[in-house]
Design a protein around this motif. Structure first.
Motif, PDB file in Angstrom:
ATOM      1  N   GLN A   1      -6.242  21.158 -23.251  1.00 23.58           N
ATOM      2  CA  GLN A   1      -6.335  20.233 -24.377  1.00 23.58           C
ATOM      3  C   GLN A   1      -5.179  20.491 -25.327  1.00 23.58           C
ATOM      4  N   LEU A   2      -4.855  19.492 -26.124  1.00 22.28           N
ATOM      5  CA  LEU A   2      -3.794  19.606 -27.107  1.00 22.28           C
ATOM      6  C   LEU A   2      -4.061  20.799 -28.030  1.00 22.28           C
ATOM      7  N   HIS A   3      -3.031  21.578 -28.318  1.00 21.50           N
ATOM      8  CA  HIS A   3      -3.051  22.754 -29.201  1.00 21.50           C
ATOM      9  C   HIS A   3      -3.781  23.958 -28.588  1.00 21.50           C
ATOM     10  N   GLU A   4      -4.136  23.863 -27.316  1.00 17.70           N
ATOM     11  CA  GLU A   4      -4.816  24.980 -26.652  1.00 17.70           C
ATOM     12  C   GLU A   4      -3.785  26.012 -26.208  1.00 17.70           C
ATOM     13  N   PRO A   5      -4.039  27.309 -26.441  1.00 18.09           N
ATOM     14  CA  PRO A   5      -3.127  28.339 -25.937  1.00 18.09           C
ATOM     15  C   PRO A   5      -3.301  28.499 -24.423  1.00 18.09           C
ATOM     16  N   VAL A   6      -2.184  28.704 -23.718  1.00 23.00           N
ATOM     17  CA  VAL A   6      -2.217  28.939 -22.273  1.00 23.00           C
ATOM     18  C   VAL A   6      -1.319  30.125 -21.939  1.00 23.00           C
TER      19      VAL A   6
ATOM     20  N   ALA B   1       5.298  29.593 -18.356  1.00 24.02           N
ATOM     21  CA  ALA B   1       5.449  30.487 -19.504  1.00 24.02           C
ATOM     22  C   ALA B   1       4.206  30.365 -20.384  1.00 24.02           C
ATOM     23  N   ALA B   2       4.008  31.361 -21.241  1.00 28.20           N
ATOM     24  CA  ALA B   2       2.894  31.326 -22.177  1.00 28.20           C
ATOM     25  C   ALA B   2       3.266  30.458 -23.366  1.00 28.20           C
ATOM     26  N   GLY B   3       2.263  29.783 -23.927  1.00 28.40           N
ATOM     27  CA  GLY B   3       2.526  28.965 -25.097  1.00 28.40           C
ATOM     28  C   GLY B   3       1.289  28.195 -25.510  1.00 28.40           C
ATOM     29  N   THR B   4       1.511  27.231 -26.372  1.00 26.55           N
ATOM     30  CA  THR B   4       0.441  26.360 -26.857  1.00 26.55           C
ATOM     31  C   THR B   4       0.764  24.941 -26.421  1.00 26.55           C
ATOM     32  N   VAL B   5      -0.234  24.196 -25.974  1.00 30.45           N
ATOM     33  CA  VAL B   5      -0.023  22.833 -25.500  1.00 30.45           C
ATOM     34  C   VAL B   5       0.443  21.972 -26.680  1.00 30.45           C
TER      35      VAL B   5
END
Length: 166
Positions: free
Chosen positions: A110-115, A137-141
């Motif tokens: 989902q939008l703004h979800e960390p992955v 890579a790691a980040g936020t959607v």
């Protein structure tokens, strides 16, 4: 020969092959086009397309290709796929792209979800198989570019991440 052409936000994968004296042009999502190359010089192609003669003018400006056919012009940026992949692999790409053409089955984030790196973000069907496409890579959607049921071409942007710790 395979070319990856960028035109604004759109990416076109163009495959060019020969069949006798014909060139066959295949663009992702479009029917193949058979073209007879009649003459060529440094800036012009004389072609027969569907029985009609056409003159195409072209010019290269660095990695940009300018094309004009019958008064209609377009500019494409020629993407060096290997260079782009090397840069994305070194940095961890913020853009998760489709590995091949297919149909989006599910968006798994989902939008703004960390992955985290390696986490599946989209599930798609390609070549009669379900494929999970993972973040490199790691980040936020930051944005989601597709929805279930949508057909995508190879290299289509699926999800963009704001890079950083998840």
């Amino acid at each position: 020969m395979r070319m990856l052409l960028q035109q604004g936000d759109l990416r076109h994968v163009l495959e060019v092959r020969t069949e006798g004296s014909w060139l066959v042009l295949e663009r992702s999502g479009a029917s193949p086009l058979r073209v007879e190359l009649l003459a060529r010089d440094a800036s012009t192609l004389l072609l027969r397309v569907d029985g009609r003669l056409s003159r195409a003018r072209y010019a290269f400006d660095g990695h940009d290709l300018h094309v004009q056919v019958e008064g209609h012009g377009a500019r494409f940026h020629l993407v060096d796929e290997q260079e782009e992949q090397d840069q994305e692999a070194a940095a961890g790409s913020p853009v998760v792209r489709a590995p091949m053409p297919g149909k989006i089955l599910a968006v798994l984030v989902q939008l703004h979800e960390p992955v985290s790196a390696g986490r599946p973000v989209v599930r798609m069907e390609a070549m009669k198989m379900e494929v999970d496409v993972a973040a490199s890579a790691a980040g936020t959607v930051a944005s989601i570019h597709v929805k279930p049921g949508e057909l995508v071409g190879p290299e289509a942007a699926l999800v963009t991440l704001a890079l950083g710790a998840a």
